[in-house]
Design a protein around this motif. Structure first.
Motif, short mmCIF file in Angstrom:
data_model
loop_
_atom_site.label_atom_id
_atom_site.label_comp_id
_atom_site.label_asym_id
_atom_site.label_seq_id
_atom_site.Cartn_x
_atom_site.Cartn_y
_atom_site.Cartn_z
N THR A 62 0.84 -1.20 0.00
CA THR A 62 0.00 0.00 0.00
C THR A 62 0.88 1.25 0.00
O THR A 62 0.55 2.25 -0.65
CB THR A 62 -0.96 0.02 1.20
N GLY A 63 1.99 1.20 0.73
CA GLY A 63 2.91 2.34 0.73
C GLY A 63 3.46 2.60 -0.67
O GLY A 63 3.52 3.75 -1.12
N LEU A 64 3.85 1.54 -1.36
CA LEU A 64 4.36 1.69 -2.72
C LEU A 64 3.30 2.30 -3.64
O LEU A 64 3.59 3.20 -4.44
CB LEU A 64 4.80 0.32 -3.27
N ALA A 65 2.06 1.82 -3.50
CA ALA A 65 0.98 2.34 -4.35
C ALA A 65 0.72 3.82 -4.05
O ALA A 65 0.58 4.64 -4.97
CB ALA A 65 -0.30 1.52 -4.13
N VAL A 66 0.68 4.16 -2.77
CA VAL A 66 0.44 5.55 -2.40
C VAL A 66 1.59 6.43 -2.90
O VAL A 66 1.37 7.52 -3.45
CB VAL A 66 0.26 5.68 -0.88
N GLY A 67 2.82 5.96 -2.73
CA GLY A 67 3.97 6.73 -3.19
C GLY A 67 3.92 6.95 -4.70
O GLY A 67 4.17 8.06 -5.18
N PHE A 68 3.56 5.90 -5.42
CA PHE A 68 3.50 5.99 -6.89
C PHE A 68 2.44 7.02 -7.32
O PHE A 68 2.73 7.94 -8.08
CB PHE A 68 3.18 4.61 -7.47
N PHE A 69 1.23 6.85 -6.80
CA PHE A 69 0.15 7.73 -7.24
C PHE A 69 0.32 9.16 -6.72
O PHE A 69 -0.06 10.12 -7.40
CB PHE A 69 -1.22 7.16 -6.84
N ALA A 70 0.86 9.30 -5.53
CA ALA A 70 1.08 10.65 -5.00
C ALA A 70 2.14 11.37 -5.82
O ALA A 70 2.08 12.59 -6.01
CB ALA A 70 1.47 10.59 -3.53
N GLN A 71 3.14 10.63 -6.31
CA GLN A 71 4.16 11.26 -7.15
C GLN A 71 3.56 11.67 -8.50
O GLN A 71 3.82 12.77 -8.99
CB GLN A 71 5.34 10.29 -7.37
N ARG A 72 2.75 10.79 -9.07
CA ARG A 72 2.18 11.11 -10.38
C ARG A 72 1.23 12.31 -10.29
O ARG A 72 1.18 13.13 -11.18
CB ARG A 72 1.39 9.91 -10.94
#
Lengths: 78, 367
Positions: free
Chosen positions: B202-212
């Motif tokens: 979930t951290g990876l997903a949040v990091g990915f989408f928050a960066q995009r």
């Protein structure tokens, strides 16, 4: 719904730079407005100056003369 | 010429908000504390505890969500050629600002992200925090209008931008390969945790989408006040809507000012704590979540800010500055909140932020 039109978008290294640009343009009557810097320009979330494309050369010169450091000038359709 | 469509303008931001909200719901269902599926301040505090930087036994666990966010943002930035190693924008000031943002957030018991998640759980005590956050952002915006700036960052060698992601990868390795070196809470919020792989994913997903998407709690409100631009705020609202609907479906919605999970009813200090966090976030150019994302994109300045926040978490618990949740003992409801030391720290925080703000205004020749 608003039509998309060509704009000259100027990005800056700092928010203060964008606001200094706004002050300069207001003072000199140069058309434009502050916007959130478009995602296509950068992953940063700062501010940018959006102006009619024909003002690009004037803006480049006036910002340089006023010591306002722009990160880039971008021709975009917004 | 194509027209501006709602989806083009808000789509990615709303998607990121939904992902973050869903991640919070999943993590709570999987074991994280209620209304704390995601909290940058709380999780950095737990990590500080896991490393022995503070001795509060109830909040010690190396939360994989934080390394996940930084590494997710880094992977996204690398994938889309947006990884830019840069630094040099007043790192010492950023460390101190990060420290006091954390102290303010822990006085409230949550970062701006958790504030939204608390509101999505029906926690009305978070309203005081929201009002304080708005007030703090308005103060920060006022200084921006006066020309406040920490100065620009400059390109540095690529390795410099990889430092914090590497530290995060190292922390993750410690958790998985040498957990005996870390401290683990046996009771309290630190003992409530999702399985590490769920937390990391979930951290990876949040990091990915928050960066995009450039999701940022503070930036969203800054843009509303400065530009009347609601794009970034849409993410904020999408998180709230997702968490609210999810909690209603899961039966976890409790609209009340009483008995809220890991929250207190000392409303004035909730307001002031989040005002401190909001003001500091504007000076830093982003909320605690955004600092993790920027660090993942290669910002050494954001990395220093994150370290400042971890130091702030350690100080908050070593010196008894953090808030305590409301509790019930022997049938009596006891209001928690911060003690005198915490109140003094918040006031000092305002003085420090004022000093930093004034010291970084342009001189007369620059104005």
């Amino acid at each position: 719904m608003r039509r998309r039109i060509p704009r000259c978008v100027v990005s800056f290294h700092t928010t203060a730079g964008a606001m200094a640009a706004e002050r300069l343009c207001r003072r000199e009557g140069l058309e434009g407005k502050l916007i959130s810097v478009p995602r296509s320009v950068t992953s940063d979330c700062g501010l940018a100056w959006s102006a009619p494309p024909e003002l690009r050369e004037i803006l480049e010169r006036r910002f340089r003369e006023a010591g306002i450091e722009a990160a880039g000038f971008h021709a975009l359709t917004l | 010429m194509k027209e501006n469509t709602f989806a083009r303008r808000y789509g990615l931001m709303i998607l990121a908000g939904v992902v973050v909200g869903a991640a919070a719901l999943i993590l709570t269902a999987a074991g994280n504390p209620k209304n704390m599926g995601f909290c940058i301040a709380c999780f950095e505090r737990d990590i500080a505890g896991a490393l022995g930087l503070h001795g509060a036994g109830k909040v010690q666990y190396l939360r994989p969500e934080i390394p996940g966010i930084v590494l997710g943002a880094m992977l996204s930035a690398l994938s889309f050629r947006e990884f830019k190693a840069r630094a040099g924008s007043c790192p010492a000031s950023r460390f101190v600002l990060g420290l006091f943002v954390m102290i303010g957030a822990l006085a409230f018991l949550g970062c701006p992200l958790r504030m939204v998640i608390r509101l999505g759980g029906g926690d009305l005590t978070a309203v005081a925090g929201l009002l304080g956050f708005l007030a703090g952002i308005l103060v920060g915006v006022a200084f921006l209008k006066k020309g406040f700036s920490l100065g620009r960052a400059y390109p540095v060698k690529r390795g410099e931008g990889l430092i914090l992601p590497a530290v995060m990868a190292g922390l993750l390795a410690l958790l998985l390969l040498a957990p005996g070196l870390l401290k683990f809470s046996e009771e309290g919020p630190g003992s409530m945790r999702a399985f590490w792989l769920i937390s990391l994913a979930t951290g990876l997903a949040v990091g990915f989408f928050a960066q995009r998407s450039r999701l940022c709690m503070a930036g969203g409100l800054r843009d509303v006040f400065l530009l009347r631009d609601f794009t970034l705020l849409a993410g904020f609202l999408a998180i709230w809507a997702t968490v609210t609907v999810g909690n209603l479906i899961l039966g976890n919605y409790n609209l009340s000012v009483l008995s809220q999970p890991v929250a207190h009813s000392q409303h004035l200090w909730s307001f002031l704590g989040m005002a401190l966090a909001g003001w500091g976030s504007i000076l830093l150019g982003g909320c605690p979540l955004r600092q993790l994302i920027l660090a993942g994109e290669g910002s050494g300045d954001a990395a220093v800010t994150v370290l400042g926040m971890v130091a702030g978490a350690a100080a908050a618990h070593n010196f008894g500055l953090a808030g305590n949740p409301d509790s019930a003992a022997d049938g009596v409801y006891q209001v928690g909140g911060i003690g005198t030391a915490g109140m003094v720290a918040v006031v000092i925080g305002f003085a420090v932020l004022l000093a930093v703000s004034l010291l970084h205004l342009p001189g007369k020749e620059e104005a």
